[in-house]
Design an enzyme around this catalytic site. Sequence first.
Site, mmCIF file in Angstrom:
data_model
loop_
_atom_site.group_PDB
_atom_site.id
_atom_site.type_symbol
_atom_site.label_atom_id
_atom_site.label_comp_id
_atom_site.label_asym_id
_atom_site.label_seq_id
_atom_site.Cartn_x
_atom_site.Cartn_y
_atom_site.Cartn_z
ATOM 1 N N THR A 11 -10.598 3.625 3.441
ATOM 2 C CA THR A 11 -11.476 3.445 2.588
ATOM 3 C C THR A 11 -11.301 3.508 0.948
ATOM 4 O OG1 THR A 11 -11.190 6.292 3.257
ATOM 5 C CG2 THR A 11 -12.680 5.108 4.576
ATOM 6 N N THR A 12 -10.129 4.894 1.207
ATOM 7 C CA THR A 12 -9.800 4.544 -0.637
ATOM 8 C C THR A 12 -10.025 3.219 -0.909
ATOM 9 O OG1 THR A 12 -9.046 6.407 -0.339
ATOM 10 C CG2 THR A 12 -8.649 5.853 -2.268
ATOM 11 N N ASP A 34 -9.056 11.834 1.607
ATOM 12 C CA ASP A 34 -9.319 10.669 2.635
ATOM 13 C C ASP A 34 -10.328 10.397 1.573
ATOM 14 O OD1 ASP A 34 -9.218 9.917 5.899
ATOM 15 O OD2 ASP A 34 -11.151 9.852 5.122
ATOM 16 N N ASP A 60 -7.379 9.425 11.664
ATOM 17 C CA ASP A 60 -7.272 7.549 10.703
ATOM 18 C C ASP A 60 -5.740 7.223 11.474
ATOM 19 O OD1 ASP A 60 -8.666 8.554 8.833
ATOM 20 O OD2 ASP A 60 -7.549 8.054 7.467
HETATM 21 N N1 ATP Z 1 5.410 4.371 2.661
HETATM 22 C C1 ATP Z 1 4.767 3.808 2.075
HETATM 23 N N2 ATP Z 1 5.244 3.014 1.202
HETATM 24 C C2 ATP Z 1 3.991 2.468 0.632
HETATM 25 N N3 ATP Z 1 2.777 2.475 0.513
HETATM 26 C C3 ATP Z 1 2.397 2.811 1.340
HETATM 27 C C4 ATP Z 1 2.985 3.796 1.852
HETATM 28 N N4 ATP Z 1 2.329 4.739 2.632
HETATM 29 C C5 ATP Z 1 1.298 4.191 2.899
HETATM 30 N N5 ATP Z 1 1.352 3.633 1.654
HETATM 31 C C6 ATP Z 1 -0.380 3.023 1.216
HETATM 32 O O1 ATP Z 1 -0.687 3.706 0.273
HETATM 33 C C7 ATP Z 1 -2.300 3.001 0.200
HETATM 34 C C8 ATP Z 1 -3.385 4.256 1.266
HETATM 35 O O2 ATP Z 1 -3.385 5.192 1.541
HETATM 36 P P1 ATP Z 1 -4.453 6.067 1.456
HETATM 37 O O3 ATP Z 1 -3.939 5.955 2.891
HETATM 38 O O4 ATP Z 1 -4.153 7.255 0.611
HETATM 39 O O5 ATP Z 1 -6.333 5.305 1.161
HETATM 40 P P2 ATP Z 1 -6.265 4.366 1.942
HETATM 41 O O6 ATP Z 1 -5.490 4.003 3.525
HETATM 42 O O7 ATP Z 1 -6.833 3.385 1.273
HETATM 43 O O8 ATP Z 1 -7.769 4.789 2.454
HETATM 44 P P3 ATP Z 1 -8.223 6.573 3.370
HETATM 45 O O9 ATP Z 1 -8.664 7.692 2.391
HETATM 46 O O10 ATP Z 1 -9.193 6.101 4.246
HETATM 47 O O11 ATP Z 1 -6.639 6.792 4.308
HETATM 48 C C9 ATP Z 1 -1.821 1.437 1.356
HETATM 49 O O12 ATP Z 1 -1.791 1.097 0.330
HETATM 50 C C10 ATP Z 1 -0.193 1.784 1.282
HETATM 51 O O13 ATP Z 1 0.093 0.441 2.319
HETATM 52 MG MG MG Z 2 -5.379 5.960 5.079
#
Ligand code: ATP
Ligand code: MG
Length: 545
Positions: free
Chosen positions: A94-95, A61, A390
């Site tokens: 957030t990332t 996260d 989340d």
């Molecule tokens: N099944 C999937 N297929 C394609 N992309 C995906 C899938 N699941 C998640 N993602 C992508 O991964 C990204 C989110 O990654 P991640 O959750 O690691 O980071 P975040 O949401 O930006 O931050 P946080 O650390 O707060 O969760 C988004 O761009 C999302 O569309």
């Molecule tokens: Mg995320």
Amino acid sequence: MGGQRTVILKEGTSSTQGREALHADIMAALAIAESIRSSLGPKGMDKMLVDGFGDVTISNDGATILDEIEVQHPAAKMMVEVAKTQDDEVGDGTTSAVVIAGELLSKAQALMDKDVHPTVIVDGYQIASERALEFLRKIAVKVKANDKTILRKVAKVAVASKLLAEHKDFIADLAVKAVLEVAEKSGSGYKADIDDIKVEKKPGGSSTDTALIQGVLLDKEVIHPGMPRRVQHAKIALLNCPVEVEKTEFDAKLNVESPDQMKGFLDEEEKILREMVDKIASSGANVVICEKGIDDVAQHFMAKKNLLAVRRVKQSDMEKLAKATGGTIHTQLDDLKASDLGRAGLVEERKVSDDKMTFVEDCKNPKALSILVRGGTERVVDEAERAIHDALCVVRDVVVQPEVVAGGGAAEAEVSRMVRGYAQKLKGKEQLAVLAYAEALEVIPLTLAENAGMDPIDSLMEIRSKHQAKQTRVGIDPYKGKVSDLAKLDVYEPLAVKVQALKSAGEAAAMILRIDDIIAASKSKEGGAPKGPGDSAKEEGEGES
Ligand SMILES: Nc1ncnc2c1ncn2[C@@H]1O[C@H](COP(=O)(O)OP(=O)(O)OP(=O)(O)O)[C@@H](O)[C@H]1O
Ligand SMILES: [Mg+2]
């Protein structure tokens, strides 16, 4: 700015100006973005963080990682702020927000190397950001706020990138159920406060033992063995005053001359405590929940009166209990009345793993909910809690603003294409800045591809050409390691998350780009000497450290 300045700085204060200052800031901010980049997406890596006490956190996260690492550089701190804001506002993304902010800065650095002035870049970014938000809203798909199918899909995507990914269906179901239960109609839409959902964790069992509880869960046990463990039709006295004999603030010395006198003192104390318990009991309460302490003797009297009591409950939990049971929190026992008591169908102490917890169920206000998070070890439970947070947040986001966009970098790629199209209408250096913004958005599909072990450039080119051909939901499928239509794969994310990510990334980048002077106080003695202009710089307006 500029011109002749007379600055009288304290000895040891360092000042870095102009491009050098800006460069130092950008480098520090980039270092932050770089550090969490590899954790983006379902195939992203986790980070193991060890704090000064040797406590270990394993997380994917963004907000958690940045919160755990102690950042010193002020520009780096701004990036940490981006993650915090994103987390507070929408709970996910957030990332992404930090990675986009980093990319905006890196592109800005490249432009500055070509002699574009930072102000021009900031202005260009500003225009581009406004357009990008507009385009984002345009490509969003409207959904029904209480459509469980879509809510589940969104929750699953949020959990997919966390440690708990294998249980994403289970967690998604739980989150959807919980949020829909606390959601209320408001005007033409809904509002939902996820603070109404109390998340309590307890290591042990398996992740799928995580359960939704109708009521408030307290990580506290009943204080006296003689008390009942289960009270039905509970009438709860919520106290924020100690049930103890108050100690005086100053010391006084009393000479006790006879055993009778000593007994007199103790009897008097006992009498005070007995009266306190009598007051509680006469209000009609059969359960006492106290934020402060309860004296051993008072516990004994309470047990005799068949009261169930819990003490040293957190203030936040007291507030939740008051809301849930409809009771009033009392700071004095004197005015405790029957009408102040909270109501719940059942108050019961149950054993969870090796510990005992108190369940206040079937509350007067049915919207009070708790989630008991379980999992193999403490670290699994911690990360599970974050994944649930989340999931709850994204479901809430969609319930409140029922619009979604395709994930996997598809939305970013499409907005990037649209912003690039818009840039064609502009001229000169402004156009360069807008184009740089458009390119920066592509860092999301690019990084997702990179983290999935795909060729980032090839993937990006394929995505670009498909988007040109009006396939607007094409992005990265990290599981198959190929470019696909994410809508077909049910990968949707809340519009609110994407909007906030662009907003906070843009603001942070602009703020950093506007700085041309770092004035840093010398470190306080115990902190050691400043390491250099970057390390020792401090934020404007902050007091001396
Ligand atoms: N099944 C999937 N297929 C394609 N992309 C995906 C899938 N699941 C998640 N993602 C992508 O991964 C990204 C989110 O990654 P991640 O959750 O690691 O980071 P975040 O949401 O930006 O931050 P946080 O650390 O707060 O969760 C988004 O761009 C999302 O569309
Ligand atoms: Mg995320």
